[in-house]
Design an enzyme around this catalytic site. Structure first.
Site, PDB file in Angstrom:
ATOM      1  N   ASP A  48      -3.346   3.239   7.944  1.00 30.59           N
ATOM      2  CA  ASP A  48      -2.173   3.611   7.134  1.00 30.59           C
ATOM      3  C   ASP A  48      -1.872   5.104   7.229  1.00 30.59           C
ATOM      4  OD1 ASP A  48      -2.248   0.960   6.449  1.00 30.59           O
ATOM      5  OD2 ASP A  48      -2.745   1.256   4.342  1.00 30.59           O
ATOM      6  N   HIS A  76      -6.589  -1.348   8.190  1.00 32.01           N
ATOM      7  CA  HIS A  76      -5.653  -0.426   8.849  1.00 32.01           C
ATOM      8  C   HIS A  76      -5.883   0.998   8.339  1.00 32.01           C
ATOM      9  CE1 HIS A  76      -3.759  -4.428   8.191  1.00 32.01           C
ATOM     10  NE2 HIS A  76      -3.480  -4.319   9.488  1.00 32.01           N
ATOM     11  N   ASP A 112      -9.830  -0.631   4.130  1.00 33.25           N
ATOM     12  CA  ASP A 112      -8.639  -1.250   4.718  1.00 33.25           C
ATOM     13  C   ASP A 112      -8.972  -1.694   6.143  1.00 33.25           C
ATOM     14  OD1 ASP A 112      -5.867  -1.725   5.463  1.00 33.25           O
ATOM     15  OD2 ASP A 112      -5.250  -0.117   4.099  1.00 33.25           O
ATOM     16  N   GLU A 114      -1.869  -5.176  -1.776  1.00 37.13           N
ATOM     17  CA  GLU A 114      -1.603  -6.122  -0.680  1.00 37.13           C
ATOM     18  C   GLU A 114      -2.064  -7.548  -0.936  1.00 37.13           C
ATOM     19  OE1 GLU A 114       0.444  -5.298   1.694  1.00 37.13           O
ATOM     20  OE2 GLU A 114       0.240  -3.136   2.120  1.00 37.13           O
ATOM     21  N   ASP A 166      -7.363  -1.925  -0.023  1.00 36.24           N
ATOM     22  CA  ASP A 166      -6.411  -2.904   0.517  1.00 36.24           C
ATOM     23  C   ASP A 166      -7.186  -4.205   0.707  1.00 36.24           C
ATOM     24  OD1 ASP A 166      -4.791  -4.473   2.244  1.00 36.24           O
ATOM     25  OD2 ASP A 166      -3.915  -2.677   3.153  1.00 36.24           O
ATOM     26  N   ASP A 223      -6.723  -6.578   2.497  1.00 32.26           N
ATOM     27  CA  ASP A 223      -6.865  -7.034   3.883  1.00 32.26           C
ATOM     28  C   ASP A 223      -8.068  -6.426   4.594  1.00 32.26           C
ATOM     29  OD1 ASP A 223      -6.115  -4.583   5.194  1.00 32.26           O
ATOM     30  OD2 ASP A 223      -4.005  -5.145   5.213  1.00 32.26           O
ATOM     31  N   HIS A 272       0.800  -1.225   0.000  1.00 26.77           N
ATOM     32  CA  HIS A 272       0.000   0.000   0.000  1.00 26.77           C
ATOM     33  C   HIS A 272       0.837   1.283   0.000  1.00 26.77           C
ATOM     34  CE1 HIS A 272      -4.502   0.898   1.014  1.00 26.77           C
ATOM     35  NE2 HIS A 272      -4.101   1.530  -0.068  1.00 26.77           N
ATOM     36  N   HIS A 291       4.237   1.185   4.242  1.00 27.77           N
ATOM     37  CA  HIS A 291       2.842   0.882   3.869  1.00 27.77           C
ATOM     38  C   HIS A 291       1.861   1.232   4.992  1.00 27.77           C
ATOM     39  CE1 HIS A 291       1.941  -3.481   5.454  1.00 27.77           C
ATOM     40  NE2 HIS A 291       2.639  -2.790   6.344  1.00 27.77           N
TER      41      HIS A 291
END
Ligand code: DIR
Ligand code: MN
Ligand code: MN
Ligand code: MN
Length: 310
Positions: free
Chosen positions: A133, A131, A129, A280, A235, A237, A100, A146
Site C-alpha cells: 500500500d 500488500h 497486509d 478490508e 488489513d 487480507d 485501507h 487503498h
C-alpha cells in the site's frame, strides 16, 4: 481503560462495493460488546456507523490517475480529526473500516496526538497486509487509493491540492524509519523500488516461512525499539483466504488466523499500542465465508486489545 471507537463505512478507496458494511457486521457479531464486557473497556465515540460514502464532492474527476481523489481526501481529513480527538485524550483508538485508504486519516490523527502527548516523539507503524500500500499516484497501476495510504502518510507522495491530500501537515506524517511490514506477498514493481530505496523494514511471507512468526515479530518489534507508541494497521487480507476469504483483493499463501492473532497479541504485550485499524473485511462479496471473515476480524481485534488464551 478507555477506548475511542471510530466506525467507518467507506469503500471509495477501491472499486468493490460492500467493504463499507464491515463495521456494522463486526458490531453485530458482538465485537464492541465483547470489548466492553469481556475485556473491560469503557467505549467512547459514535455508537452508530457513519456512512462516509455519502461524503461525495460535486465532481470528482480522477487526478494523477487517482480514482475518487476528493472523496477519499474529504473522508480521511474528517477521520484524522475524529481519531485525533480521541487520541489526544489519551484513549487508545480502534477504527473499523472500510477500505485501507482510511489509514491516511487514522495515521494522521494518531501521529499528531502522539507528538503532542510525548514531547514530539514519532510513533511507529506496524502494517500487516498482503500488500505494501505504498504506491504513489505515479507508480500505481490501479489508481485505487487503498494501494497508496503509506505513500501519503510518509510524505513519499505529496500534493499541492488542498482538497486532494494537500491538507496533510508534517506533524500528521510518519517516518519510514519507524514503519515495519508483516505478511507481504503481492508487492508491485514500483513499490519494491520504493521499499528498497528508502530501506523500509519489511517481513514477507518468505521471512515468516524461514524464521517462524515468533522470530519475525521479535525482529519487527526490535526494529521499532522499546518505548515507542505503536499504531497497528491490520488489513484482513494479510490472512490467507482460507481464514479470510471475504475481502476485495485476496492473495493465497498468507498468514494463518493464529499467526495473525499472535502478531496482535505481541503488539498488545508491548504495552505501547495507541491505535489499531481493522480494514478490508467485505461481508457482501459473492464468496462463501463472509461470516468466517468477520469472526477472524473480531478475533484479531480482541487479541490486540488484550484478550489472552489463558
Ligand atoms: C495494488 C493492490 N498494489 C494497487 N493493492 C491492494 O492497487 O495498488 N491493496 N489490493 O490492498
Ligand atoms: Mn491488502
Ligand atoms: Mn486494500
Ligand atoms: Mn491494505
Amino acid at each position: 481503560s478507555d477506548l475511542g471507537v471510530v466506525l467507518v463505512g467507506f469503500s471509495g478507496g477501491q472499486c468493490k462495493e460492500g467493504v463499507d458494511a464491515a463495521p456494522t457486521a463486526l458490531v453485530q457479531a458482538g465485537l464492541l460488546d465483547q470489548l466492553r464486557d469481556d475485556l473491560g473497556y469503557k467505549l467512547h465515540g459514535d455508537a452508530s456507523v457513519r456512512n462516509y460514502n455519502e461524503m461525495k464532492p460535486a465532481s470528482d474527476e480522477p487526478h494523477r490517475g487517482m480514482k475518487n481523489p476528493r472523496a477519499v481526501s474529504a473522508v480521511t481529513e474528517t477521520l484524522a480529526s475524529q481519531v485525533y480527538e480521541q487520541a489526544r485524550q489519551g484513549r487508545m483508538v480502534l477504527t473499523l473500516g472500510g477500505d485501507h485508504s482510511i489509514a491516511i486519516g487514522t495515521l494522521a490523527g494518531t501521529a499528531k496526538a502522539v507528538r503532542e502527548r510525548y514531547n514530539g516523539r514519532e510513533m511507529a507503524v506496524i502494517w500487516v497486509d498482503a500488500h505494501a500500500d505504498i504506491n504513489t499516484p505515479e507508480t500505481s497501476d490501479s489508481g485505487n487509493v487503498h494501494g497508496m495510504p503509506v505513500a501519503f502518510a510518509t510524505g513519499l507522495a505529496t500534493s499541492q491540492e488542498r482538497d486532494i491530500f494537500g491538507w496533510l501537515t508534517d506533524e500528521q506524517k510518519i517516518s519510514t524509519r519507524k514503519l515495519v511490514y508483516i505478511g507481504l506477498r503481492d508487492v508491485d514493481r514500483g513499490e519494491k523500488k520504493i521499499l528498497r530505496d528508502h530501506g523500509i523494514r519489511a517481513f514477507s511471507m518468505h521471512d515468516i516461512d524461514r524464521h517462524g512468526i515468533g522470530r519475525v515479530v521479535e525482529m519487527a518489534l526490535a526494529h521499532i525499539g522499546a518505548d515507542t507508541p505503536i499504531h497497528l494497521s491490520f488489513d484482513v487480507d494479510a490472512l490467507d483466504p482460507m481464514w479470510a476469504p471475504s475481502t476485495g483483493t485476496p492473495v493465497r499463501g498468507g498468514l494463518t488466523l493464529r499467526e495473525g492473532d499472535y502478531i496482535a497479541e505481541c503488539v498488545h504485550e508491548t504495552g505501547q499500542l495507541v491505535a489499531m485499524d481493522l480494514v478490508e473485511v467485505n461481508p457482501n462479496l459473492e464468496v462463501a465465508g463472509a461470516s468466517e471473515t468477520v469472526r477472524a476480524g473480531v478475533s484479531l481485534v480482541r487479541c490486540a486489545l488484550g484478550d489472552t488464551l489463558l
